[in-house]
Design a protein around this motif. Structure first.
Motif, PDB file in Angstrom:
ATOM      1  N   ALA A   1       9.973   4.941  10.136  1.00  0.00           N
ATOM      2  CA  ALA A   1      10.334   3.537   9.890  1.00  0.00           C
ATOM      3  C   ALA A   1      10.716   3.374   8.425  1.00  0.00           C
ATOM      4  O   ALA A   1      10.435   4.242   7.589  1.00  0.00           O
ATOM      5  N   ARG A   2      11.320   2.234   8.147  1.00  0.00           N
ATOM      6  CA  ARG A   2      11.611   1.908   6.750  1.00  0.00           C
ATOM      7  C   ARG A   2      10.974   0.566   6.421  1.00  0.00           C
ATOM      8  O   ARG A   2      10.832  -0.304   7.286  1.00  0.00           O
ATOM      9  N   LEU A   3      10.585   0.404   5.168  1.00  0.00           N
ATOM     10  CA  LEU A   3      10.012  -0.850   4.688  1.00  0.00           C
ATOM     11  C   LEU A   3      11.098  -1.598   3.923  1.00  0.00           C
ATOM     12  O   LEU A   3      11.787  -1.020   3.076  1.00  0.00           O
ATOM     13  N   ILE A   4      11.220  -2.878   4.226  1.00  0.00           N
ATOM     14  CA  ILE A   4      12.350  -3.672   3.741  1.00  0.00           C
ATOM     15  C   ILE A   4      11.861  -4.886   2.965  1.00  0.00           C
ATOM     16  O   ILE A   4      10.879  -5.521   3.341  1.00  0.00           O
ATOM     17  N   ARG A   5      12.559  -5.184   1.885  1.00  0.00           N
ATOM     18  CA  ARG A   5      12.323  -6.409   1.118  1.00  0.00           C
ATOM     19  C   ARG A   5      13.400  -7.407   1.481  1.00  0.00           C
ATOM     20  O   ARG A   5      14.591  -7.118   1.397  1.00  0.00           O
ATOM     21  N   SER A   6      12.982  -8.579   1.901  1.00  0.00           N
ATOM     22  CA  SER A   6      13.921  -9.660   2.255  1.00  0.00           C
ATOM     23  C   SER A   6      14.034 -10.615   1.087  1.00  0.00           C
ATOM     24  O   SER A   6      13.152 -10.667   0.253  1.00  0.00           O
ATOM     25  N   PRO A   7      15.055 -11.400   0.974  1.00  0.00           N
ATOM     26  CA  PRO A   7      16.157 -11.571   1.916  1.00  0.00           C
ATOM     27  C   PRO A   7      17.287 -10.567   1.719  1.00  0.00           C
ATOM     28  O   PRO A   7      18.243 -10.568   2.488  1.00  0.00           O
TER      29      PRO A   7
ATOM     30  N   GLU B   1      -1.327  11.314  10.646  1.00  0.00           N
ATOM     31  CA  GLU B   1      -1.490  10.479   9.462  1.00  0.00           C
ATOM     32  C   GLU B   1      -0.145   9.853   9.094  1.00  0.00           C
ATOM     33  O   GLU B   1       0.903  10.466   9.276  1.00  0.00           O
ATOM     34  N   LEU B   2      -0.194   8.623   8.589  1.00  0.00           N
ATOM     35  CA  LEU B   2       1.003   7.924   8.130  1.00  0.00           C
ATOM     36  C   LEU B   2       0.979   7.834   6.613  1.00  0.00           C
ATOM     37  O   LEU B   2      -0.079   7.618   6.020  1.00  0.00           O
ATOM     38  N   SER B   3       2.126   7.998   6.000  1.00  0.00           N
ATOM     39  CA  SER B   3       2.218   7.850   4.551  1.00  0.00           C
ATOM     40  C   SER B   3       3.521   7.137   4.210  1.00  0.00           C
ATOM     41  O   SER B   3       4.436   7.055   5.031  1.00  0.00           O
ATOM     42  N   ILE B   4       3.569   6.626   2.990  1.00  0.00           N
ATOM     43  CA  ILE B   4       4.731   5.863   2.523  1.00  0.00           C
ATOM     44  C   ILE B   4       5.363   6.578   1.342  1.00  0.00           C
ATOM     45  O   ILE B   4       4.674   6.959   0.392  1.00  0.00           O
ATOM     46  N   LEU B   5       6.676   6.753   1.405  1.00  0.00           N
ATOM     47  CA  LEU B   5       7.454   7.289   0.290  1.00  0.00           C
ATOM     48  C   LEU B   5       8.199   6.117  -0.327  1.00  0.00           C
ATOM     49  O   LEU B   5       9.160   5.588   0.260  1.00  0.00           O
ATOM     50  N   TRP B   6       7.713   5.651  -1.483  1.00  0.00           N
ATOM     51  CA  TRP B   6       8.360   4.536  -2.185  1.00  0.00           C
ATOM     52  C   TRP B   6       9.597   5.044  -2.903  1.00  0.00           C
ATOM     53  O   TRP B   6       9.574   6.117  -3.516  1.00  0.00           O
ATOM     54  N   LEU B   7      10.669   4.289  -2.855  1.00  0.00           N
ATOM     55  CA  LEU B   7      11.935   4.703  -3.457  1.00  0.00           C
ATOM     56  C   LEU B   7      12.086   4.259  -4.903  1.00  0.00           C
ATOM     57  O   LEU B   7      13.038   4.635  -5.563  1.00  0.00           O
TER      58      LEU B   7
ATOM     59  N   THR C   1      16.037  -1.514   1.531  1.00  0.00           N
ATOM     60  CA  THR C   1      15.006  -0.543   1.885  1.00  0.00           C
ATOM     61  C   THR C   1      14.301  -0.128   0.603  1.00  0.00           C
ATOM     62  O   THR C   1      14.945   0.347  -0.338  1.00  0.00           O
ATOM     63  N   VAL C   2      12.987  -0.339   0.554  1.00  0.00           N
ATOM     64  CA  VAL C   2      12.221   0.027  -0.638  1.00  0.00           C
ATOM     65  C   VAL C   2      11.303   1.217  -0.398  1.00  0.00           C
ATOM     66  O   VAL C   2      10.766   1.782  -1.347  1.00  0.00           O
ATOM     67  N   ALA C   3      11.138   1.619   0.884  1.00  0.00           N
ATOM     68  CA  ALA C   3      10.279   2.760   1.183  1.00  0.00           C
ATOM     69  C   ALA C   3      10.546   3.269   2.594  1.00  0.00           C
ATOM     70  O   ALA C   3      11.099   2.550   3.433  1.00  0.00           O
ATOM     71  N   TRP C   4      10.118   4.509   2.832  1.00  0.00           N
ATOM     72  CA  TRP C   4      10.171   5.116   4.156  1.00  0.00           C
ATOM     73  C   TRP C   4       8.745   5.430   4.587  1.00  0.00           C
ATOM     74  O   TRP C   4       7.926   5.866   3.773  1.00  0.00           O
ATOM     75  N   VAL C   5       8.475   5.229   5.861  1.00  0.00           N
ATOM     76  CA  VAL C   5       7.171   5.581   6.445  1.00  0.00           C
ATOM     77  C   VAL C   5       7.335   6.920   7.152  1.00  0.00           C
ATOM     78  O   VAL C   5       8.281   7.104   7.933  1.00  0.00           O
ATOM     79  N   TYR C   6       6.423   7.842   6.862  1.00  0.00           N
ATOM     80  CA  TYR C   6       6.446   9.168   7.474  1.00  0.00           C
ATOM     81  C   TYR C   6       5.204   9.376   8.320  1.00  0.00           C
ATOM     82  O   TYR C   6       4.115   8.943   7.951  1.00  0.00           O
ATOM     83  N   GLN C   7       5.380  10.048   9.451  1.00  0.00           N
ATOM     84  CA  GLN C   7       4.248  10.450  10.278  1.00  0.00           C
ATOM     85  C   GLN C   7       4.113  11.963  10.179  1.00  0.00           C
ATOM     86  O   GLN C   7       5.062  12.702  10.431  1.00  0.00           O
ATOM     87  N   TRP C   8       2.918  12.403   9.807  1.00  0.00           N
ATOM     88  CA  TRP C   8       2.619  13.827   9.666  1.00  0.00           C
ATOM     89  C   TRP C   8       2.223  14.434  10.998  1.00  0.00           C
ATOM     90  O   TRP C   8       1.856  13.722  11.935  1.00  0.00           O
ATOM     91  N   ASN C   9       2.246  15.740  11.078  1.00  0.00           N
ATOM     92  CA  ASN C   9       1.822  16.452  12.284  1.00  0.00           C
ATOM     93  C   ASN C   9       0.354  16.170  12.621  1.00  0.00           C
ATOM     94  O   ASN C   9      -0.072  16.376  13.749  1.00  0.00           O
ATOM     95  N   THR C  10      -0.396  15.635  11.673  1.00  0.00           N
ATOM     96  CA  THR C  10      -1.804  15.283  11.891  1.00  0.00           C
ATOM     97  C   THR C  10      -1.966  13.865  12.426  1.00  0.00           C
ATOM     98  O   THR C  10      -3.085  13.409  12.627  1.00  0.00           O
TER      99      THR C  10
END
Length: 78
Positions: free
Chosen positions: A12-18, A33-39, A22-31
């Motif tokens: 997924a991506r995290l979005i700032r409106s309006p 676990e979810l993490s966020i990569l801020w741009l 896109t300010v970040a990407w959400v990653y799902q690990w093989n475990t």
């Protein structure tokens, strides 16, 4: 036996409106676990695209229940 984080995929991506920026990407690990990569330095978000499923969030909570999961859960609920 613990599973090491070896591989992650963007879910997924995290979005700032309006602006719709896109300010970040959400990653799902093989475990699961979810993490966020801020741009950049911007951390103000109000949308997630696509919203994460309840199954994905529950699997992530089983591994680690932290502020990242809280944020992603809140954004996914709308």
């Amino acid at each position: 036996m613990s599973v090491d984080k070896e591989e992650a995929a963007p879910v997924a991506r995290l979005i700032r409106s309006p602006e719709g920026q896109t300010v970040a990407w959400v990653y799902q690990w093989n475990t699961s676990e979810l993490s966020i990569l801020w741009l950049g330095a911007e951390r103000a978000v109000d949308q997630i695209d696509p919203p994460l499923s309840t199954d994905m969030l529950a699997a992530a909570k089983a591994v680690a229940n932290d502020a990242v999961i809280d944020l992603l859960e809140r954004l996914s609920r709308g």
